[in-house]
Scaffold this motif. Sequence first.
Motif, PDB file in Angstrom:
ATOM      1  N   PHE A   4       0.839  -1.202   0.000  1.00 47.92           N
ATOM      2  CA  PHE A   4       0.000   0.000   0.000  1.00 47.92           C
ATOM      3  C   PHE A   4       0.877   1.256   0.000  1.00 47.92           C
ATOM      4  CE2 PHE A   4      -3.341  -2.758   2.112  1.00 47.92           C
ATOM      5  CZ  PHE A   4      -4.180  -2.768   1.009  1.00 47.92           C
ATOM      6  N   GLU A   5       1.944   1.225   0.803  1.00 48.67           N
ATOM      7  CA  GLU A   5       2.863   2.364   0.846  1.00 48.67           C
ATOM      8  C   GLU A   5       3.534   2.565  -0.514  1.00 48.67           C
ATOM      9  OE1 GLU A   5       7.041   3.735   3.030  1.00 48.67           O
ATOM     10  OE2 GLU A   5       5.895   2.021   3.802  1.00 48.67           O
ATOM     11  N   VAL A   6       3.921   1.465  -1.137  1.00 42.36           N
ATOM     12  CA  VAL A   6       4.559   1.543  -2.456  1.00 42.36           C
ATOM     13  C   VAL A   6       3.601   2.145  -3.469  1.00 42.36           C
ATOM     14  CG1 VAL A   6       5.607   0.215  -4.323  1.00 42.36           C
ATOM     15  CG2 VAL A   6       6.051  -0.422  -1.947  1.00 42.36           C
ATOM     16  N   CYS A   7       2.336   1.734  -3.414  1.00 43.88           N
ATOM     17  CA  CYS A   7       1.329   2.267  -4.338  1.00 43.88           C
ATOM     18  C   CYS A   7       1.209   3.781  -4.183  1.00 43.88           C
ATOM     19  CB  CYS A   7      -0.019   1.599  -4.105  1.00 43.88           C
ATOM     20  SG  CYS A   7      -1.341   2.203  -5.192  1.00 43.88           S
ATOM     21  N   GLY A   8       1.152   4.232  -2.936  1.00 40.01           N
ATOM     22  CA  GLY A   8       1.046   5.668  -2.691  1.00 40.01           C
ATOM     23  C   GLY A   8       2.241   6.431  -3.228  1.00 40.01           C
ATOM     24  N   ARG A   9       3.433   5.858  -3.090  1.00 40.97           N
ATOM     25  CA  ARG A   9       4.636   6.520  -3.588  1.00 40.97           C
ATOM     26  C   ARG A   9       4.691   6.507  -5.114  1.00 40.97           C
ATOM     27  NH1 ARG A   9       9.724   4.176  -0.394  1.00 40.97           N
ATOM     28  NH2 ARG A   9      10.760   5.820  -1.626  1.00 40.97           N
ATOM     29  N   ILE A  10       4.220   5.413  -5.709  1.00 40.40           N
ATOM     30  CA  ILE A  10       4.157   5.353  -7.178  1.00 40.40           C
ATOM     31  C   ILE A  10       3.229   6.431  -7.707  1.00 40.40           C
ATOM     32  CG2 ILE A  10       3.320   3.992  -9.145  1.00 40.40           C
ATOM     33  CD1 ILE A  10       4.316   1.498  -7.710  1.00 40.40           C
ATOM     34  N   ARG A  11       2.066   6.564  -7.045  1.00 36.01           N
ATOM     35  CA  ARG A  11       1.067   7.510  -7.539  1.00 36.01           C
ATOM     36  C   ARG A  11       1.539   8.957  -7.415  1.00 36.01           C
ATOM     37  NH1 ARG A  11      -0.346   6.188 -10.720  1.00 36.01           N
ATOM     38  NH2 ARG A  11      -1.869   4.559 -10.408  1.00 36.01           N
ATOM     39  N   LYS A  12       2.424   9.235  -6.467  1.00 39.60           N
ATOM     40  CA  LYS A  12       2.938  10.598  -6.310  1.00 39.60           C
ATOM     41  C   LYS A  12       3.881  10.999  -7.442  1.00 39.60           C
ATOM     42  CE  LYS A  12       2.551  10.883  -1.273  1.00 39.60           C
ATOM     43  NZ  LYS A  12       3.296  10.971   0.014  1.00 39.60           N
ATOM     44  N   ARG A  13       4.513  10.000  -8.079  1.00 43.19           N
ATOM     45  CA  ARG A  13       5.510  10.330  -9.095  1.00 43.19           C
ATOM     46  C   ARG A  13       5.076  10.009 -10.520  1.00 43.19           C
ATOM     47  NH1 ARG A  13      10.673   6.650  -7.766  1.00 43.19           N
ATOM     48  NH2 ARG A  13      10.376   7.742  -5.781  1.00 43.19           N
ATOM     49  N   THR A  14       4.001   9.218 -10.708  1.00 44.30           N
ATOM     50  CA  THR A  14       3.568   8.871 -12.063  1.00 44.30           C
ATOM     51  C   THR A  14       2.098   8.470 -12.062  1.00 44.30           C
ATOM     52  OG1 THR A  14       3.907   7.355 -13.925  1.00 44.30           O
ATOM     53  CG2 THR A  14       4.331   6.486 -11.730  1.00 44.30           C
ATOM     54  N   ARG A  38      -5.029 -10.706  -0.281  1.00 49.50           N
ATOM     55  CA  ARG A  38      -5.911 -10.011   0.667  1.00 49.50           C
ATOM     56  C   ARG A  38      -7.249  -9.727  -0.026  1.00 49.50           C
ATOM     57  NH1 ARG A  38      -1.759  -5.376   3.032  1.00 49.50           N
ATOM     58  NH2 ARG A  38       0.107  -6.714   3.119  1.00 49.50           N
ATOM     59  N   SER A  39      -8.260 -10.474   0.360  1.00 49.41           N
ATOM     60  CA  SER A  39      -9.541 -10.396  -0.338  1.00 49.41           C
ATOM     61  C   SER A  39     -10.609  -9.586   0.401  1.00 49.41           C
ATOM     62  CB  SER A  39     -10.084 -11.806  -0.580  1.00 49.41           C
ATOM     63  OG  SER A  39     -10.268 -12.495   0.657  1.00 49.41           O
ATOM     64  N   ASP A  40     -10.297  -9.081   1.608  1.00 53.46           N
ATOM     65  CA  ASP A  40     -11.309  -8.360   2.366  1.00 53.46           C
ATOM     66  C   ASP A  40     -11.628  -7.022   1.698  1.00 53.46           C
ATOM     67  OD1 ASP A  40      -9.623  -6.136   4.264  1.00 53.46           O
ATOM     68  OD2 ASP A  40      -8.504  -7.879   3.523  1.00 53.46           O
ATOM     69  N   VAL A  41     -12.877  -6.616   1.840  1.00 52.72           N
ATOM     70  CA  VAL A  41     -13.356  -5.403   1.181  1.00 52.72           C
ATOM     71  C   VAL A  41     -12.578  -4.176   1.649  1.00 52.72           C
ATOM     72  CG1 VAL A  41     -15.338  -3.864   0.918  1.00 52.72           C
ATOM     73  CG2 VAL A  41     -15.660  -6.329   0.802  1.00 52.72           C
ATOM     74  N   ARG A  42     -12.222  -4.121   2.932  1.00 52.04           N
ATOM     75  CA  ARG A  42     -11.509  -2.946   3.461  1.00 52.04           C
ATOM     76  C   ARG A  42     -10.175  -2.751   2.747  1.00 52.04           C
ATOM     77  NH1 ARG A  42     -10.924  -2.361   9.851  1.00 52.04           N
ATOM     78  NH2 ARG A  42     -13.176  -2.219   9.521  1.00 52.04           N
ATOM     79  N   SER A  43      -9.441  -3.844   2.512  1.00 53.43           N
ATOM     80  CA  SER A  43      -8.151  -3.737   1.821  1.00 53.43           C
ATOM     81  C   SER A  43      -8.345  -3.280   0.386  1.00 53.43           C
ATOM     82  CB  SER A  43      -7.428  -5.090   1.843  1.00 53.43           C
ATOM     83  OG  SER A  43      -7.025  -5.431   3.145  1.00 53.43           O
ATOM     84  N   ARG A  44      -9.376  -3.805  -0.272  1.00 53.38           N
ATOM     85  CA  ARG A  44      -9.629  -3.432  -1.657  1.00 53.38           C
ATOM     86  C   ARG A  44      -9.969  -1.943  -1.761  1.00 53.38           C
ATOM     87  NH1 ARG A  44     -13.881  -8.058  -3.082  1.00 53.38           N
ATOM     88  NH2 ARG A  44     -14.098  -6.921  -5.053  1.00 53.38           N
ATOM     89  N   ILE A  45     -10.816  -1.471  -0.862  1.00 55.03           N
ATOM     90  CA  ILE A  45     -11.193  -0.053  -0.882  1.00 55.03           C
ATOM     91  C   ILE A  45      -9.979   0.825  -0.574  1.00 55.03           C
ATOM     92  CG2 ILE A  45     -12.577   1.708   0.288  1.00 55.03           C
ATOM     93  CD1 ILE A  45     -14.759  -0.382   0.656  1.00 55.03           C
ATOM     94  N   HIS A  46      -9.167   0.381   0.395  1.00 54.23           N
ATOM     95  CA  HIS A  46      -7.976   1.159   0.757  1.00 54.23           C
ATOM     96  C   HIS A  46      -7.028   1.276  -0.433  1.00 54.23           C
ATOM     97  CE1 HIS A  46      -4.891   2.979   3.104  1.00 54.23           C
ATOM     98  NE2 HIS A  46      -4.093   1.913   3.122  1.00 54.23           N
ATOM     99  N   GLY A  47      -6.840   0.175  -1.142  1.00 57.68           N
ATOM    100  CA  GLY A  47      -5.961   0.194  -2.306  1.00 57.68           C
ATOM    101  C   GLY A  47      -6.465   1.120  -3.397  1.00 57.68           C
ATOM    102  N   LEU A  48      -7.753   1.088  -3.665  1.00 59.08           N
ATOM    103  CA  LEU A  48      -8.329   1.964  -4.684  1.00 59.08           C
ATOM    104  C   LEU A  48      -8.240   3.426  -4.256  1.00 59.08           C
ATOM    105  CD1 LEU A  48     -11.449  -0.200  -5.614  1.00 59.08           C
ATOM    106  CD2 LEU A  48      -9.395   0.131  -6.993  1.00 59.08           C
ATOM    107  N   ASN A  49      -8.438   3.679  -2.968  1.00 59.76           N
ATOM    108  CA  ASN A  49      -8.344   5.062  -2.482  1.00 59.76           C
ATOM    109  C   ASN A  49      -6.921   5.606  -2.573  1.00 59.76           C
ATOM    110  OD1 ASN A  49     -11.068   5.276  -1.880  1.00 59.76           O
ATOM    111  ND2 ASN A  49     -10.834   4.644   0.247  1.00 59.76           N
TER     112      ASN A  49
END
Length: 234
Positions: free
Chosen positions: A63-73, A83-94
């Motif tokens: 999740f941290e890596v995703c956030g850092r990727i999104r900041k630069r590209t 991880r199949s729980d809905v909370r993780s999926r929503i967190h990743g999309l957010n």
Amino acid sequence: MRLLLVEDDNHVAAALSAVLARHGFDVTHARSGEEALQALLPDTGAPFGVVLLDLGLPDQDGFEVCGRIRKRTATPVIMVTARSDVRSRIHGLNLGADDYVVKPYDTGELLARIHAVSRRTVPGETGPEDQETGADEPLRLGPVLVELPTRQVTVNGVPVPLTRKEFDLLALLAQRPGVVFRREQIISEVWRTSWEGTGRTLEVHIASLRSKLRMPALIETVRGVGYRLVAPAA
């Protein structure tokens, strides 16, 4: 298309890389979050079209890596994880992920999602890779023409006014004619949320599209699964 696979398990990475290579992808394998971020630096070669990101990395949380990727590209990111729980999926999309695929997954579905997110990338937003994925090419489905850059739809040359979500829904299905999209997948990609409480909204939008296009058979309901677009004859 160049694809960055971020996966710490070498056996999983090797098997998936082989499959992706057979489908024409140029795969770069990163074994950690830091290695992935280094691979995404501008001076490391041609840009990537998609990042497949596992969440269980040895040096930092995915999740941290995703956030850092999104900041630069704005390169599309698909999280691939157990991880199949809905909370993780929503967190990743957010955090900015474009899609979320749960292991074990069907390879055909993963390929469809890769093509879907790469085609949805806005031209000029991430650089030259947009041209490589054919994002400017219109989608022709018999008498229906879907123009992604201008978000215009015509039937037999006549413009059809669609809402934003109606267009996004049609574009998603039109990019992979004949492929069945699960309801949960459509909700995740078009509405960027989970399935809970949104099912009726999807049904209403499907009905509206069928009515506006005046082609009820264009979008087929696959009972108990989801929907697929049936390309009509020209």
